[in-house]
Motif scaffolding. Structure first.
Motif, PDB file in Angstrom:
ATOM      1  N   THR A   7       0.713  -1.139  -0.047  1.00 39.89           N
ATOM      2  CA  THR A   7      -0.067   0.116  -0.059  1.00 39.89           C
ATOM      3  C   THR A   7       0.864   1.455   0.076  1.00 39.89           C
ATOM      4  OG1 THR A   7      -1.592  -1.186   1.063  1.00 39.89           O
ATOM      5  CG2 THR A   7      -1.893   1.241   1.343  1.00 39.89           C
ATOM      6  N   GLY A   8       0.453   2.112  -1.019  1.00 41.19           N
ATOM      7  CA  GLY A   8       1.241   3.317  -1.020  1.00 41.19           C
ATOM      8  C   GLY A   8       2.548   3.445  -1.844  1.00 41.19           C
ATOM      9  N   GLN A   9       2.866   2.201  -2.345  1.00 41.22           N
ATOM     10  CA  GLN A   9       4.002   2.169  -3.058  1.00 41.22           C
ATOM     11  C   GLN A   9       3.733   1.981  -4.829  1.00 41.22           C
ATOM     12  OE1 GLN A   9       5.875  -1.217  -0.778  1.00 41.22           O
ATOM     13  NE2 GLN A   9       7.796  -0.267  -1.007  1.00 41.22           N
ATOM     14  N   LEU A  10       4.746   2.068  -5.491  1.00 39.07           N
ATOM     15  CA  LEU A  10       4.434   1.871  -7.019  1.00 39.07           C
ATOM     16  C   LEU A  10       4.980   0.266  -7.400  1.00 39.07           C
ATOM     17  CD1 LEU A  10       5.959   5.124  -8.203  1.00 39.07           C
ATOM     18  CD2 LEU A  10       3.792   4.801  -7.785  1.00 39.07           C
ATOM     19  N   LEU A  11       4.167  -0.109  -8.291  1.00 41.80           N
ATOM     20  CA  LEU A  11       4.658  -1.134  -9.102  1.00 41.80           C
ATOM     21  C   LEU A  11       4.883  -0.787 -10.404  1.00 41.80           C
ATOM     22  CD1 LEU A  11       1.381  -3.423  -8.521  1.00 41.80           C
ATOM     23  CD2 LEU A  11       3.687  -3.440  -7.154  1.00 41.80           C
ATOM     24  N   VAL A  12       6.378  -0.950 -10.870  1.00 42.25           N
ATOM     25  CA  VAL A  12       6.823  -0.613 -12.192  1.00 42.25           C
ATOM     26  C   VAL A  12       6.862  -2.002 -12.828  1.00 42.25           C
ATOM     27  CG1 VAL A  12       8.712   0.472 -13.163  1.00 42.25           C
ATOM     28  CG2 VAL A  12       7.999   1.229 -11.020  1.00 42.25           C
ATOM     29  N   ALA A  13       6.079  -1.813 -14.189  1.00 41.67           N
ATOM     30  CA  ALA A  13       6.386  -3.187 -14.863  1.00 41.67           C
ATOM     31  C   ALA A  13       7.908  -3.233 -15.490  1.00 41.67           C
ATOM     32  CB  ALA A  13       5.303  -2.992 -15.994  1.00 41.67           C
ATOM     33  N   THR A  14       8.122  -4.438 -15.356  1.00 47.19           N
ATOM     34  CA  THR A  14       9.511  -4.811 -15.664  1.00 47.19           C
ATOM     35  C   THR A  14       9.249  -5.166 -17.223  1.00 47.19           C
ATOM     36  OG1 THR A  14       9.152  -7.217 -15.597  1.00 47.19           O
ATOM     37  CG2 THR A  14      10.060  -6.053 -13.591  1.00 47.19           C
ATOM     38  N   PRO A  15      10.411  -5.083 -17.913  1.00 49.15           N
ATOM     39  CA  PRO A  15      10.378  -5.314 -19.118  1.00 49.15           C
ATOM     40  C   PRO A  15       9.964  -6.728 -19.564  1.00 49.15           C
ATOM     41  CG  PRO A  15      12.521  -4.277 -18.783  1.00 49.15           C
ATOM     42  CD  PRO A  15      11.744  -4.526 -17.412  1.00 49.15           C
ATOM     43  N   ALA A  16       9.951  -7.546 -18.712  1.00 46.99           N
ATOM     44  CA  ALA A  16       9.568  -9.024 -18.959  1.00 46.99           C
ATOM     45  C   ALA A  16       7.892  -8.834 -19.106  1.00 46.99           C
ATOM     46  CB  ALA A  16       9.888 -10.058 -17.817  1.00 46.99           C
ATOM     47  N   LEU A  17       7.161  -7.843 -18.543  1.00 47.08           N
ATOM     48  CA  LEU A  17       5.818  -7.873 -18.224  1.00 47.08           C
ATOM     49  C   LEU A  17       5.130  -7.405 -19.598  1.00 47.08           C
ATOM     50  CD1 LEU A  17       3.246  -8.393 -16.686  1.00 47.08           C
ATOM     51  CD2 LEU A  17       3.542  -6.001 -15.834  1.00 47.08           C
ATOM     52  N   THR A  18       4.768  -8.163 -20.483  1.00 51.03           N
ATOM     53  CA  THR A  18       4.274  -7.764 -21.876  1.00 51.03           C
ATOM     54  C   THR A  18       2.875  -7.810 -22.091  1.00 51.03           C
ATOM     55  OG1 THR A  18       4.291 -10.097 -22.310  1.00 51.03           O
ATOM     56  CG2 THR A  18       6.372  -8.684 -23.292  1.00 51.03           C
ATOM     57  N   GLY A  36      -6.025  -9.236  -0.913  1.00 54.88           N
ATOM     58  CA  GLY A  36      -5.910  -8.619  -2.147  1.00 54.88           C
ATOM     59  C   GLY A  36      -5.470  -7.340  -2.362  1.00 54.88           C
ATOM     60  N   ALA A  37      -5.253  -7.007  -3.497  1.00 57.95           N
ATOM     61  CA  ALA A  37      -4.727  -5.621  -3.729  1.00 57.95           C
ATOM     62  C   ALA A  37      -5.429  -4.968  -4.666  1.00 57.95           C
ATOM     63  CB  ALA A  37      -3.248  -5.954  -4.167  1.00 57.95           C
ATOM     64  N   LEU A  38      -5.570  -3.513  -4.840  1.00 57.70           N
ATOM     65  CA  LEU A  38      -6.136  -2.698  -5.718  1.00 57.70           C
ATOM     66  C   LEU A  38      -5.225  -1.317  -5.775  1.00 57.70           C
ATOM     67  CD1 LEU A  38      -9.720  -1.608  -5.918  1.00 57.70           C
ATOM     68  CD2 LEU A  38      -8.058   0.124  -5.181  1.00 57.70           C
ATOM     69  N   GLY A  39      -5.190  -0.926  -7.295  1.00 57.33           N
ATOM     70  CA  GLY A  39      -4.337   0.155  -7.646  1.00 57.33           C
ATOM     71  C   GLY A  39      -4.700   0.672  -8.951  1.00 57.33           C
ATOM     72  N   VAL A  40      -3.967   1.831  -9.368  1.00 55.09           N
ATOM     73  CA  VAL A  40      -4.514   2.378 -10.368  1.00 55.09           C
ATOM     74  C   VAL A  40      -3.306   2.783 -11.445  1.00 55.09           C
ATOM     75  CG1 VAL A  40      -6.524   3.467  -9.937  1.00 55.09           C
ATOM     76  CG2 VAL A  40      -4.575   4.673  -9.371  1.00 55.09           C
ATOM     77  N   LEU A  41      -3.136   2.504 -12.611  1.00 55.37           N
ATOM     78  CA  LEU A  41      -2.338   2.919 -13.354  1.00 55.37           C
ATOM     79  C   LEU A  41      -2.078   4.491 -13.398  1.00 55.37           C
ATOM     80  CD1 LEU A  41      -2.782   0.250 -16.269  1.00 55.37           C
ATOM     81  CD2 LEU A  41      -0.540   0.674 -15.187  1.00 55.37           C
ATOM     82  N   VAL A  42      -0.993   5.089 -13.059  1.00 53.37           N
ATOM     83  CA  VAL A  42      -0.974   6.689 -13.138  1.00 53.37           C
ATOM     84  C   VAL A  42      -0.509   7.038 -14.332  1.00 53.37           C
ATOM     85  CG1 VAL A  42      -0.976   6.793 -10.554  1.00 53.37           C
ATOM     86  CG2 VAL A  42       0.908   6.353 -11.636  1.00 53.37           C
ATOM     87  N   ASN A  43       0.124   6.254 -15.281  1.00 46.89           N
ATOM     88  CA  ASN A  43       0.739   6.684 -16.426  1.00 46.89           C
ATOM     89  C   ASN A  43       0.098   6.357 -17.859  1.00 46.89           C
ATOM     90  OD1 ASN A  43       1.647   3.893 -16.294  1.00 46.89           O
ATOM     91  ND2 ASN A  43       3.672   4.471 -17.500  1.00 46.89           N
ATOM     92  N   PRO A 159       2.822  12.043 -17.619  1.00 48.64           N
ATOM     93  CA  PRO A 159       2.545  10.850 -17.263  1.00 48.64           C
ATOM     94  C   PRO A 159       3.258   9.725 -18.284  1.00 48.64           C
ATOM     95  CG  PRO A 159       0.549  11.456 -17.983  1.00 48.64           C
ATOM     96  CD  PRO A 159       1.302  12.799 -17.813  1.00 48.64           C
ATOM     97  N   GLU A 160       3.336   9.748 -19.406  1.00 49.61           N
ATOM     98  CA  GLU A 160       4.147   9.010 -20.364  1.00 49.61           C
ATOM     99  C   GLU A 160       5.622   8.909 -20.020  1.00 49.61           C
ATOM    100  OE1 GLU A 160       2.143  11.732 -21.361  1.00 49.61           O
ATOM    101  OE2 GLU A 160       0.561  11.040 -22.686  1.00 49.61           O
ATOM    102  N   GLY A 161       6.141   9.779 -19.474  1.00 46.41           N
ATOM    103  CA  GLY A 161       7.520   9.775 -19.139  1.00 46.41           C
ATOM    104  C   GLY A 161       7.888   9.168 -17.901  1.00 46.41           C
ATOM    105  N   LEU A 162       6.709   8.782 -17.061  1.00 44.87           N
ATOM    106  CA  LEU A 162       6.789   8.401 -15.509  1.00 44.87           C
ATOM    107  C   LEU A 162       7.787   6.877 -15.485  1.00 44.87           C
ATOM    108  CD1 LEU A 162       5.995   9.171 -12.676  1.00 44.87           C
ATOM    109  CD2 LEU A 162       3.977   7.809 -12.891  1.00 44.87           C
ATOM    110  N   TRP A 163       7.407   6.094 -16.395  1.00 42.95           N
ATOM    111  CA  TRP A 163       7.927   4.685 -16.014  1.00 42.95           C
ATOM    112  C   TRP A 163       9.715   5.006 -16.267  1.00 42.95           C
ATOM    113  CZ3 TRP A 163      11.260   1.598 -19.133  1.00 42.95           C
ATOM    114  CH2 TRP A 163      11.340   0.318 -18.674  1.00 42.95           C
ATOM    115  N   ARG A 164      10.097   5.853 -17.071  1.00 41.81           N
ATOM    116  CA  ARG A 164      11.511   6.060 -17.281  1.00 41.81           C
ATOM    117  C   ARG A 164      12.094   6.802 -15.957  1.00 41.81           C
ATOM    118  NH1 ARG A 164      13.838   4.128 -21.920  1.00 41.81           N
ATOM    119  NH2 ARG A 164      12.576   4.017 -23.496  1.00 41.81           N
ATOM    120  N   ARG A 165      11.211   7.786 -15.472  1.00 42.09           N
ATOM    121  CA  ARG A 165      11.646   8.589 -14.494  1.00 42.09           C
ATOM    122  C   ARG A 165      11.833   8.015 -13.351  1.00 42.09           C
ATOM    123  NH1 ARG A 165       8.162  11.923 -16.657  1.00 42.09           N
ATOM    124  NH2 ARG A 165       6.811  11.949 -14.886  1.00 42.09           N
TER     125      ARG A 165
END
Length: 187
Positions: A7-18, A36-43, A159-165
């Motif tokens: 909770t409160g953390q970010l999940l960042v997709a790894t390159p393996a997640l397609t 379980g877990a619930l979240g929102v894609l912020v990018n 938001p589009e640049g968030l994954w890299r940042r």
């Protein structure tokens, strides 16, 4: 097990997640416990302006003022995430704390009751959800990096640049993942 809750953390997709729903996605985990877990894609901004679906809230949302794709679950419903000022004494009516200064807005509340009480707000169509143990398994299998969120991640104007940042600010080798090409076969 409580040490594994995100909770409160970010999940960042790894390159393996397609999976097209989550490839290069950044998910803010809103709630995670034994159920379980619930979240929102912020990018994942859409091209649909907030005025087209929830016009009364447009003055409170931060740029870009579009509806975001929150995830593949319940995409026909809206969810509003808002941040209250750190120096605020009382929680505004219609806002429920999730983590730190972040909370959900009851969209049945008149917007004028929250005006001045929230600092940033974003609208999402749908959310990402995981059954008990599913998210932990996906992290263990290498689908997600779990990293600390920083203030403003959920309300970034780019938001589009968030994954890299987000990856770039991580220590050691994890920062190098930010340079991973979108299509490695083109290398």
């Amino acid at each position: 097990m409580s040490g594994d809750y995100f909770t409160g953390q970010l999940l960042v997709a790894t390159p393996a997640l397609t999976d097209s729903n989550f490839a290069r996605g950044v998910v803010l985990v809103l709630d995670h416990d034994h159920d379980g877990a619930l979240g929102v894609l912020v990018n994942r901004p859409s091209e649909l302006p907030v005025t087209a679906v929830l016009a009364q809230w447009n003055d409170l949302v931060c740029p870009p003022d579009v509806l975001f794709h929150g995830g593949p679950v319940a995409t026909d419903s809206a969810l509003a995430l808002a941040e209250v000022p750190a120096d605020g004494d009382a929680e505004p009516l219609g806002w429920r704390r999730l983590h730190g200064h972040l909370g959900l807005v009851d969209l049945d509340t008149p917007p004028e009751l929250l005006a001045g009480g929230v600092r940033s707000m974003r609208m999402f169509a749908g959310y990402a959800g995981w059954s008990p143990g599913q998210l932990e398994a996906e992290v263990k299998e290498g689908g997600w990096y779990v990293v600390d969120a920083e203030p403003g991640d959920a309300f970034t104007t780019d938001p589009e640049g968030l994954w890299r940042r987000v990856l770039r600010r991580q220590p050691d080798e994890l920062a190098l993942v930010a340079t991973f090409p979108e299509d490695p076969s083109l290398n």
